[in-house]
Write an enzyme that holds these catalytic residues in place. Structure first.
Site, PDB file in Angstrom:
ATOM      1  N   ASN A 175       9.303 -14.417   4.790  1.00 49.38           N
ATOM      2  CA  ASN A 175       7.855 -13.843   5.183  1.00 49.38           C
ATOM      3  C   ASN A 175       8.076 -13.232   6.677  1.00 49.38           C
ATOM      4  OD1 ASN A 175       6.486 -14.360   2.807  1.00 49.38           O
ATOM      5  ND2 ASN A 175       5.989 -16.053   3.317  1.00 49.38           N
ATOM      6  N   ARG A 180      12.207 -10.730  14.768  1.00 54.62           N
ATOM      7  CA  ARG A 180      11.695 -11.956  14.842  1.00 54.62           C
ATOM      8  C   ARG A 180      12.411 -13.122  14.542  1.00 54.62           C
ATOM      9  NH1 ARG A 180       6.988 -15.024  12.311  1.00 54.62           N
ATOM     10  NH2 ARG A 180       6.156 -16.102  13.992  1.00 54.62           N
ATOM     11  N   ARG A 229       6.971 -22.987   9.382  1.00 55.17           N
ATOM     12  CA  ARG A 229       8.571 -23.423   9.405  1.00 55.17           C
ATOM     13  C   ARG A 229       8.740 -24.610  10.165  1.00 55.17           C
ATOM     14  NH1 ARG A 229       7.329 -18.216  10.374  1.00 55.17           N
ATOM     15  NH2 ARG A 229       7.436 -16.501   8.755  1.00 55.17           N
ATOM     16  N   LYS A 273      15.740 -17.957  -3.778  1.00 53.25           N
ATOM     17  CA  LYS A 273      16.269 -17.255  -2.956  1.00 53.25           C
ATOM     18  C   LYS A 273      17.217 -17.568  -1.594  1.00 53.25           C
ATOM     19  CE  LYS A 273      15.713 -12.832  -0.339  1.00 53.25           C
ATOM     20  NZ  LYS A 273      14.787 -12.018   0.639  1.00 53.25           N
ATOM     21  N   PRO A 290      20.993 -13.193  -4.215  1.00 54.38           N
ATOM     22  CA  PRO A 290      19.860 -13.526  -4.128  1.00 54.38           C
ATOM     23  C   PRO A 290      18.699 -12.243  -4.612  1.00 54.38           C
ATOM     24  CG  PRO A 290      21.014 -13.479  -2.274  1.00 54.38           C
ATOM     25  CD  PRO A 290      21.976 -12.974  -3.569  1.00 54.38           C
ATOM     26  N   ASP A 292      14.886 -10.768  -5.064  1.00 57.29           N
ATOM     27  CA  ASP A 292      13.371 -10.548  -4.449  1.00 57.29           C
ATOM     28  C   ASP A 292      12.784  -9.303  -5.357  1.00 57.29           C
ATOM     29  OD1 ASP A 292      14.463  -8.539  -3.057  1.00 57.29           O
ATOM     30  OD2 ASP A 292      14.211  -9.505  -1.201  1.00 57.29           O
ATOM     31  N   HIS A 294      12.364  -6.427  -4.113  1.00 58.04           N
ATOM     32  CA  HIS A 294      12.869  -5.099  -3.826  1.00 58.04           C
ATOM     33  C   HIS A 294      14.185  -5.220  -4.747  1.00 58.04           C
ATOM     34  CE1 HIS A 294      10.377  -4.723  -0.086  1.00 58.04           C
ATOM     35  NE2 HIS A 294      10.779  -5.799   0.198  1.00 58.04           N
ATOM     36  N   PHE A 341      22.017  -3.614  -1.512  1.00 65.44           N
ATOM     37  CA  PHE A 341      20.814  -3.910  -0.832  1.00 65.44           C
ATOM     38  C   PHE A 341      20.834  -3.223   0.597  1.00 65.44           C
ATOM     39  CE2 PHE A 341      18.802  -6.813   2.236  1.00 65.44           C
ATOM     40  CZ  PHE A 341      17.590  -7.023   1.859  1.00 65.44           C
TER      41      PHE A 341
END
Length: 524
Positions: A175, A180, A229, A273, A290, A292, A294, A341
């Site tokens: 997320n 960041r 986290r 993932k 991996p 997700d 997308h 990707f």
């Protein structure tokens, strides 16, 4: 393996700051020196890595979301910290060259680091030749993946990163966005990592070890911006330390993909993932994909592989997509996933032709705000009463005349309505009479002098005082009446009480019949 021989580099190019690379000596690869005063790399040697352009290009490799520890310090030059050295790396037309600070004191140390760097970029394995792999992909899928890997994203390689750093980085990636993630990891290095000082340059930091991060606290990490986290990072570091530390993670490279995935899923904060990302990018598991939302959408859109009855990314959907990649692209399907990707990322979109560019997702339409009747009326009034700015006198006169004509039309319209209603002449409606009275009062009030206004106010105050006095009198009289009534009630109660006593006395005396016959209320 021994370091490759020095190759002649192309002529020096101007850097962003306007400084040039100085050529000294014979002009070979080991004799090209970097002139960047104040950066800590003064006089450092550029050494060839032995990676031709079709095997490694830095931009597509370091900016595709698999690693977060490299920064582009100048056009085409990247800086990072590997082991206990700061490294600068850049491309040439024939190779990739690098320099290290602080420099090694012996040739053996430089040779060991050169071997490590080739392993880091997965150049040590002969089977991981992009030229061979892409040739096979062109046969399997020539429509999309073939042109992407041979022309548009040529030289994209998967790295063989440090397992502990990669695990912590992808726990932070949940997320989150790349900018960041880099900020969080730089805060982690600055707080818990060992400093690496360049000669005369700034201080950078290594990634913290398992031991140093296992001593961290959740509160401290939350202050550094890790949020929820922080708990997972501390618990993961302590669990890895209990299992054997860095050696346990590196030992997973020799196992099967299913075993590696299950071992990583035991770590706090690691889902399917994240486990596949760590397995693919640092543990030599090239069949891990991996997945997700997308990637799921990409498979359905480009390869028409629709999973029946699937609405969310469940464990079954995840397994079917991984199986599809393995059957479609072979033993290096994880690398194929990375190419596909990266082609979806916005920073590489301009590299692709229009027919290969992914469709841009439409922006969600903003819902119109609900307006009340009062807001609509005020908006209308403000629109009507808006004064035009910077108008000529002629335009102003035209606007004035238009307003007068409009008012005349409204008056005529009202008259016609009155006539149609059949009202007798001389008698106006109640609303018009009220309007007339209000307008007259307004005029009187505006024409009256200030003294008359003061007199009116004093009269009003006198009236209020008289009303208050009357109310006081009325309240006093009501109180008096109530007191009289209460006294009468009390007297009547006393009389009835006395009567009862007399009756009781007569009854006791044996004169019951006599009292019934001759006594009355008045005689008592």
């Amino acid at each position: 393996p021994p370091a490759p021989p020095s190759t002649r580099l192309p002529p020096p190019t101007t850097c962003r700051g306007g400084k040039r690379m100085k050529r000294r000596g014979g002009g070979g690869g080991d004799n090209r020196r970097l002139d960047s005063s104040g950066s800590g790399f003064e006089g450092a040697l550029w050494k060839p890595l032995g990676a031709p352009p079709h095997e490694l290009r830095l931009e597509v490799t370091l900016e595709n979301g698999q690693v977060f520890s490299w920064e582009q310090v100048r056009q085409g030059v990247w800086e990072g910290v590997l082991q206990d050295r700061v490294i600068l790396i850049r491309e040439t037309s024939e190779d990739v060259v690098y320099c290290v600070a602080p420099p090694f004191g012996s040739s053996s140390g430089a040779m060991v680091f050169h071997t490590y760097l080739r392993q880091y970029f997965n150049l040590h394995n002969v089977n991981l030749s992009l030229e061979k792999i892409t040739r096979e992909w062109n046969q399997r899928e020539p429509r999309r993946l073939g042109p992407i890997c041979t022309n548009h994203l040529k030289g994209l390689r998967l790295l063989r990163q440090d397992p502990f750093e990669c695990t912590i980085a992808f726990i932070c990636s949940s997320n989150n966005n790349i900018k960041r993630i880099k900020l969080m990891l730089s805060n982690l290095r600055r707080t818990y990592g060992k400093p690496v000082q360049r000669s005369g340059g700034t201080i950078l930091h290594q990634f913290p070890t398992v031991e140093s991060l296992s001593n961290a606290t959740e509160e401290r990490l939350r202050k550094l911006g890790f949020g929820y986290r922080a708990k997972y990072i501390v618990q993961t570091a302590r669990l890895i330390k209990d299992k054997g530390g860095h050696a346990w993670l590196e030992g997973l490279r020799e196992n099967e993909p299913d075993y590696v995935r299950e071992a990583l899923l035991e770590l706090p904060g690691v889902g399917p993932k994240v486990a596949d990302c760590v397995s693919l990018f640092c543990l030599d598991q090239h069949t891990c994909v991996p997945v997700d939302t997308h990637v799921w959408q990409l498979v359905e859109r480009e390869f028409k592989h629709v999973i029946a009855g699937a609405k969310t990314l469940t464990k079954r959907v995840y397994g079917e997509i991984s199986k599809f990649f393995l059957e479609k692209f072979g033993p290096y399907c994880g690398w194929a996933h990375s190419f596909l990707f990266a082609a979806e990322l916005p920073n590489f979109r301009s590299r692709l032709p229009e027919e290969l560019q992914p469709p841009q997702s439409p922006r969600p339409k903003k819902m119109p705000k609900k307006t009340t009747k009062n807001q609509k009326e005020t908006a209308k009034k403000s629109h009507i009463n808006k004064k035009p700015k910077n108008l000529n006198s002629a335009k102003k006169a035209h606007i004035r005349e238009a307003g007068k004509a409009k008012s005349k039309k409204t008056k005529e319209k009202r008259k016609n309505e009155v006539k149609a209603a059949g009202r007798p002449k001389g008698k106006a409606s109640v609303t018009t009479r009220n309007r007339q009275q209000k307008s007259v009062l307004k005029r009187k009030h505006s024409l009256e002098p200030k003294s008359s206004v003061i007199v009116k106010k004093t009269r009003k105050l006198e009236k209020v005082k008289i009303r208050q006095r009357r109310n006081l009198r009325e309240s006093e009289t009501s109180v008096a009446k109530s007191s009289i009534d209460s006294e009468n009630h009390r007297n009547s109660q006393d009389m009835s009480r006395n009567l009862r006593r007399i009756k009781r006395a007569l009854f006791k005396a044996g004169m019951k019949h006599e009292s019934e016959a001759h006594m009355s209320h008045k005689q008592c």
